[in-house]
Motif scaffolding. Structure first.
Motif, PDB file in Angstrom:
ATOM      1  N   MET A 125       0.851  -1.171   0.000  1.00 44.71           N
ATOM      2  CA  MET A 125       0.000   0.000   0.000  1.00 44.71           C
ATOM      3  C   MET A 125       0.901   1.240   0.000  1.00 44.71           C
ATOM      4  O   MET A 125       1.800   1.354   0.820  1.00 44.71           O
ATOM      5  CB  MET A 125      -0.904  -0.024   1.235  1.00 44.71           C
ATOM      6  CG  MET A 125      -1.884   1.110   1.253  1.00 44.71           C
ATOM      7  SD  MET A 125      -3.178   0.912   2.489  1.00 44.71           S
ATOM      8  CE  MET A 125      -4.091  -0.446   1.776  1.00 44.71           C
ATOM      9  N   LEU A 126       0.629   2.143  -0.937  1.00 45.17           N
ATOM     10  CA  LEU A 126       1.434   3.352  -1.047  1.00 45.17           C
ATOM     11  C   LEU A 126       1.065   4.379   0.019  1.00 45.17           C
ATOM     12  O   LEU A 126      -0.046   4.392   0.535  1.00 45.17           O
ATOM     13  CB  LEU A 126       1.242   4.001  -2.418  1.00 45.17           C
ATOM     14  CG  LEU A 126       1.820   3.274  -3.625  1.00 45.17           C
ATOM     15  CD1 LEU A 126       1.641   4.118  -4.881  1.00 45.17           C
ATOM     16  CD2 LEU A 126       3.278   2.944  -3.436  1.00 45.17           C
ATOM     17  N   THR A 127       2.019   5.254   0.291  1.00 44.36           N
ATOM     18  CA  THR A 127       1.807   6.317   1.265  1.00 44.36           C
ATOM     19  C   THR A 127       1.333   7.587   0.565  1.00 44.36           C
ATOM     20  O   THR A 127       1.451   7.732  -0.662  1.00 44.36           O
ATOM     21  CB  THR A 127       3.109   6.627   2.013  1.00 44.36           C
ATOM     22  OG1 THR A 127       4.058   7.159   1.076  1.00 44.36           O
ATOM     23  CG2 THR A 127       3.671   5.383   2.697  1.00 44.36           C
TER      24      THR A 127
ATOM     25  N   LEU B 138       1.979   9.402  -3.322  1.00 43.81           N
ATOM     26  CA  LEU B 138       0.967  10.036  -4.165  1.00 43.81           C
ATOM     27  C   LEU B 138       1.368  11.475  -4.458  1.00 43.81           C
ATOM     28  O   LEU B 138       1.261  11.935  -5.596  1.00 43.81           O
ATOM     29  CB  LEU B 138      -0.408   9.987  -3.495  1.00 43.81           C
ATOM     30  CG  LEU B 138      -1.526  10.774  -4.179  1.00 43.81           C
ATOM     31  CD1 LEU B 138      -1.726  10.339  -5.636  1.00 43.81           C
ATOM     32  CD2 LEU B 138      -2.824  10.641  -3.381  1.00 43.81           C
ATOM     33  N   GLU B 139       1.860  12.182  -3.453  1.00 48.00           N
ATOM     34  CA  GLU B 139       2.292  13.567  -3.658  1.00 48.00           C
ATOM     35  C   GLU B 139       3.431  13.652  -4.669  1.00 48.00           C
ATOM     36  O   GLU B 139       3.505  14.608  -5.444  1.00 48.00           O
ATOM     37  CB  GLU B 139       2.725  14.180  -2.324  1.00 48.00           C
ATOM     38  CG  GLU B 139       1.575  14.399  -1.371  1.00 48.00           C
ATOM     39  CD  GLU B 139       2.002  14.775   0.028  1.00 48.00           C
ATOM     40  OE1 GLU B 139       1.164  15.348   0.747  1.00 48.00           O
ATOM     41  OE2 GLU B 139       3.160  14.492   0.418  1.00 48.00           O
ATOM     42  N   ALA B 140       4.305  12.659  -4.692  1.00 44.93           N
ATOM     43  CA  ALA B 140       5.393  12.642  -5.675  1.00 44.93           C
ATOM     44  C   ALA B 140       4.850  12.500  -7.097  1.00 44.93           C
ATOM     45  O   ALA B 140       5.372  13.090  -8.038  1.00 44.93           O
ATOM     46  CB  ALA B 140       6.373  11.510  -5.359  1.00 44.93           C
ATOM     47  N   ALA B 141       3.774  11.723  -7.252  1.00 47.97           N
ATOM     48  CA  ALA B 141       3.162  11.528  -8.567  1.00 47.97           C
ATOM     49  C   ALA B 141       2.264  12.694  -8.951  1.00 47.97           C
ATOM     50  O   ALA B 141       2.035  12.940 -10.140  1.00 47.97           O
ATOM     51  CB  ALA B 141       2.354  10.228  -8.593  1.00 47.97           C
ATOM     52  N   LEU B 142       1.749  13.407  -7.966  1.00 51.25           N
ATOM     53  CA  LEU B 142       0.802  14.496  -8.188  1.00 51.25           C
ATOM     54  C   LEU B 142       1.212  15.697  -7.313  1.00 51.25           C
ATOM     55  O   LEU B 142       0.519  16.070  -6.369  1.00 51.25           O
ATOM     56  CB  LEU B 142      -0.608  14.008  -7.847  1.00 51.25           C
ATOM     57  CG  LEU B 142      -1.793  14.866  -8.236  1.00 51.25           C
ATOM     58  CD1 LEU B 142      -1.847  15.128  -9.736  1.00 51.25           C
ATOM     59  CD2 LEU B 142      -3.084  14.211  -7.766  1.00 51.25           C
TER      60      LEU B 142
END
Length: 182
Positions: free
Chosen positions: A1-3, A7-11
């Protein structure tokens, strides 16, 4: 499960909407009203962020402190999903609270819906299910945060979405003034 950080790194455009100190969602109240626990990645996202609108297309729901019962009620009473189910247009998926039922967590302005399939007693094992506006259904064996990171990081392709989804440099708006949590 991602943190959330992954997600912030991708968006990265979302980071400006991070709530300093986080929200104080009453998860016990919300989950009692809903009748089930929710995935920990979504709980972390909801604690860190308001409702997010990505590229004026995808709205990621988030329960607001003080509106937990309202968010739970809206999740239990998904009229569109119920209508599709009654018409036989859900390809075997069922609305929550039926066993394995769908709970919505995001929608697009084109009529696409994003759900969890409550197929496991462990909410962290729930896959993401997407119903496109073309009535196509797709299931992804990841949670909401990993799904969003994959879509906006370019590792998950969602068939049936508009050609410009996701955008190259997605803009993100935070709807912190929403009180209904949807």
């Amino acid at each position: 499960m991602l943190t959330i950080e992954e997600l912030e790194a991708a968006l990265p455009a979302m980071t400006r909407w991070r709530v300093p100190g986080g929200h104080s969602v009453d998860w016990a109240l919300l989950e009692a009203a809903l009748g089930t626990g929710l995935p920990s990645d979504f709980r972390a996202l909801a604690e860190a962020y308001p409702v997010l609108v990505i590229d004026d297309f995808l709205m990621v729901s988030s329960p607001a402190p003080g509106a937990e019962a309202s968010w739970a009620s809206a999740s239990r009473e998904d009229e569109i999903l119920q209508d599709l189910y009654e018409m036989g247009d859900t390809e075997g998926y069922v609305p929550f609270p039926q066993p394995g039922g769908l709970i919505g967590w995001a929608d697009s302005n084109s009529g696409d819906s994003f759900y969890w399939r409550t197929s496991s007693p462990d909410p962290d094992a729930w896959p993401v299910v997407v119903r496109t506006d073309n009535a196509e259904w797709y299931e992804f064996p990841v949670g909401a945060v990993e799904f969003l990171a994959g879509v906006y990081g370019g590792t998950i392709d969602v068939p049936g979405m508009p050609g410009n989804f996701p955008g190259d440099f997605p803009e993100v708006l935070g709807l912190s003034d929403r009180i209904d949590g949807t």
